[in-house]
Design a protein around this motif. Structure first.
Motif, PDB file in Angstrom:
ATOM      1  N   PRO A  85       0.825  -1.210   0.000  1.00 20.67           N
ATOM      2  CA  PRO A  85       0.000   0.000   0.000  1.00 20.67           C
ATOM      3  C   PRO A  85       0.861   1.263   0.000  1.00 20.67           C
ATOM      4  O   PRO A  85       1.834   1.367   0.760  1.00 20.67           O
ATOM      5  CB  PRO A  85      -0.801  -0.121   1.301  1.00 20.67           C
ATOM      6  CG  PRO A  85      -0.828  -1.594   1.585  1.00 20.67           C
ATOM      7  CD  PRO A  85       0.512  -2.092   1.143  1.00 20.67           C
ATOM      8  N   SER A  86       0.492   2.206  -0.861  1.00 22.40           N
ATOM      9  CA  SER A  86       1.238   3.453  -0.970  1.00 22.40           C
ATOM     10  C   SER A  86       0.715   4.475   0.032  1.00 22.40           C
ATOM     11  O   SER A  86      -0.415   4.952  -0.064  1.00 22.40           O
ATOM     12  CB  SER A  86       1.111   4.011  -2.387  1.00 22.40           C
ATOM     13  OG  SER A  86       1.736   5.270  -2.477  1.00 22.40           O
ATOM     14  N   LEU A  87       1.573   4.823   0.977  1.00 23.95           N
ATOM     15  CA  LEU A  87       1.165   5.688   2.076  1.00 23.95           C
ATOM     16  C   LEU A  87       0.777   7.092   1.616  1.00 23.95           C
ATOM     17  O   LEU A  87       0.087   7.815   2.339  1.00 23.95           O
ATOM     18  CB  LEU A  87       2.290   5.774   3.108  1.00 23.95           C
ATOM     19  CG  LEU A  87       1.882   6.145   4.533  1.00 23.95           C
ATOM     20  CD1 LEU A  87       1.022   5.062   5.150  1.00 23.95           C
ATOM     21  CD2 LEU A  87       3.103   6.422   5.398  1.00 23.95           C
TER      22      LEU A  87
ATOM     23  N   ILE B 184      -6.593   1.482  -2.252  1.00 25.12           N
ATOM     24  CA  ILE B 184      -6.599   0.852  -0.920  1.00 25.12           C
ATOM     25  C   ILE B 184      -7.087   1.822   0.143  1.00 25.12           C
ATOM     26  O   ILE B 184      -8.018   1.532   0.899  1.00 25.12           O
ATOM     27  CB  ILE B 184      -5.197   0.306  -0.572  1.00 25.12           C
ATOM     28  CG1 ILE B 184      -4.941  -0.994  -1.329  1.00 25.12           C
ATOM     29  CG2 ILE B 184      -5.070   0.070   0.947  1.00 25.12           C
ATOM     30  CD1 ILE B 184      -3.657  -1.689  -0.993  1.00 25.12           C
ATOM     31  N   PHE B 185      -6.449   2.989   0.219  1.00 20.42           N
ATOM     32  CA  PHE B 185      -6.797   3.924   1.281  1.00 20.42           C
ATOM     33  C   PHE B 185      -8.060   4.697   0.904  1.00 20.42           C
ATOM     34  O   PHE B 185      -8.042   5.598   0.070  1.00 20.42           O
ATOM     35  CB  PHE B 185      -5.638   4.892   1.543  1.00 20.42           C
ATOM     36  CG  PHE B 185      -4.450   4.230   2.182  1.00 20.42           C
ATOM     37  CD1 PHE B 185      -4.469   3.883   3.524  1.00 20.42           C
ATOM     38  CD2 PHE B 185      -3.325   3.941   1.436  1.00 20.42           C
ATOM     39  CE1 PHE B 185      -3.381   3.274   4.124  1.00 20.42           C
ATOM     40  CE2 PHE B 185      -2.222   3.331   2.021  1.00 20.42           C
ATOM     41  CZ  PHE B 185      -2.251   2.989   3.371  1.00 20.42           C
TER      42      PHE B 185
ATOM     43  N   THR C 229     -10.693   0.874   3.805  1.00 17.44           N
ATOM     44  CA  THR C 229      -9.302   0.448   3.638  1.00 17.44           C
ATOM     45  C   THR C 229      -9.122  -1.030   3.931  1.00 17.44           C
ATOM     46  O   THR C 229      -8.498  -1.769   3.160  1.00 17.44           O
ATOM     47  CB  THR C 229      -8.374   1.286   4.536  1.00 17.44           C
ATOM     48  OG1 THR C 229      -8.447   2.661   4.138  1.00 17.44           O
ATOM     49  CG2 THR C 229      -6.929   0.811   4.425  1.00 17.44           C
ATOM     50  N   ARG C 230      -9.692  -1.492   5.032  1.00 14.64           N
ATOM     51  CA  ARG C 230      -9.547  -2.898   5.419  1.00 14.64           C
ATOM     52  C   ARG C 230     -10.151  -3.823   4.360  1.00 14.64           C
ATOM     53  O   ARG C 230      -9.531  -4.815   3.950  1.00 14.64           O
ATOM     54  CB  ARG C 230     -10.207  -3.142   6.783  1.00 14.64           C
ATOM     55  CG  ARG C 230      -9.861  -4.489   7.420  1.00 14.64           C
ATOM     56  CD  ARG C 230     -10.609  -4.661   8.734  1.00 14.64           C
ATOM     57  NE  ARG C 230     -10.276  -3.634   9.691  1.00 14.64           N
ATOM     58  CZ  ARG C 230      -9.224  -3.691  10.512  1.00 14.64           C
ATOM     59  NH1 ARG C 230      -8.403  -4.728  10.453  1.00 14.64           N
ATOM     60  NH2 ARG C 230      -8.988  -2.723  11.385  1.00 14.64           N
ATOM     61  N   ASP C 231     -11.342  -3.490   3.894  1.00 16.92           N
ATOM     62  CA  ASP C 231     -11.998  -4.309   2.875  1.00 16.92           C
ATOM     63  C   ASP C 231     -11.212  -4.300   1.562  1.00 16.92           C
ATOM     64  O   ASP C 231     -11.110  -5.332   0.886  1.00 16.92           O
ATOM     65  CB  ASP C 231     -13.418  -3.800   2.616  1.00 16.92           C
ATOM     66  CG  ASP C 231     -14.364  -4.113   3.768  1.00 16.92           C
ATOM     67  OD1 ASP C 231     -14.046  -5.013   4.566  1.00 16.92           O
ATOM     68  OD2 ASP C 231     -15.414  -3.444   3.858  1.00 16.92           O
TER      69      ASP C 231
END
Length: 214
Positions: A4-6, A197-198, A203-205
């Motif tokens: 995941p890209s922060l 993702i974020f 996010t979790r899903d």
């Protein structure tokens, strides 16, 4: 594997974001470092990376989109990076900079932009742990995936297989659930995803959806 890209995370609540990443056991955390020179954007430096390091044991996959990265290798290694990836055109002595990265006891990679030829790999790939194929032009998140990246992934995969190497292929830029299978099918080992993702309360899903594909 997923990284995941922060850059797309909620920076006002990073502890919460890291809690999710830890609980979902992502493979890497992708850190985009931009200096405003090599790419037209500025992100953060080694001080921020160092402050994030206590939040997780997940390896930091640090992508240096900066000029003269050799001047900052030690700083980012000391800050807790586990992988440092640089762009070939940002340093005058590519092999020396790769050696410097590895002398810090961490993994080394190079990134290829959409317009970059894979010929640069010919004399350096044996020294690399990672090849990062950019499927957008670097500098900003949320861009659309460039389809020609699939051919480049396949070509790099052939080089790795022909030389019997363990070098990993990472792909960054516009990676979504709906194109992830194609990217993996072309030969990618690691998917970098930011905005896919974020997402607030999702996010979790989203991480779990990517993991199902993997």
């Amino acid at each position: 594997m997923i990284s995941p890209s922060l850059l797309s995370a909620d920076f006002t609540n990073l502890e919460k974001e890291f809690k999710i990443l830890n609980e979902e056991a992502v493979d890497f955390i992708h850190l985009d470092i931009m200096d405003g020179n090599y790419v037209p954007n500025i992100s953060y430096g080694p001080g921020i990376v160092k402050s994030l390091r206590p939040l997780t044991d997940i390896p930091f996959d640090t992508h240096l989109m900066i000029e003269n990265p050799e001047n900052y290798v030690d700083l980012f290694a000391d800050a807790g990076s586990d992988i440092l990836t640089i762009h070939p055109k940002t340093t005058n002595h590519l092999e020396r900079t790769i050696s410097l990265i590895k002398s810090n006891g961490i993994k080394a990679g190079i990134a290829l932009n959409p317009g970059d030829s894979i010929e640069v790999l010919d004399y350096i790939i044996d020294e690399l742990d990672l090849v990062l194929i950019m499927s957008v032009n670097p500098g900003f998140g949320g861009q659309k995936f460039i389809p020609s990246a699939l051919r480049k992934i396949s070509e790099v995969k052939k080089i790795i297989e022909n030389r019997n190497l363990d070098t990993l292929i990472e792909v960054d830029g516009g990676v979504k659930i709906d194109n992830a299978k194609s990217v993996l099918g072309a030969g990618a080992d690691i998917l970098v995803a930011g905005s896919a993702i974020f997402e607030k309360e999702k996010t979790r899903d989203n991480i779990r959806k990517f993991k199902e594909l993997l």
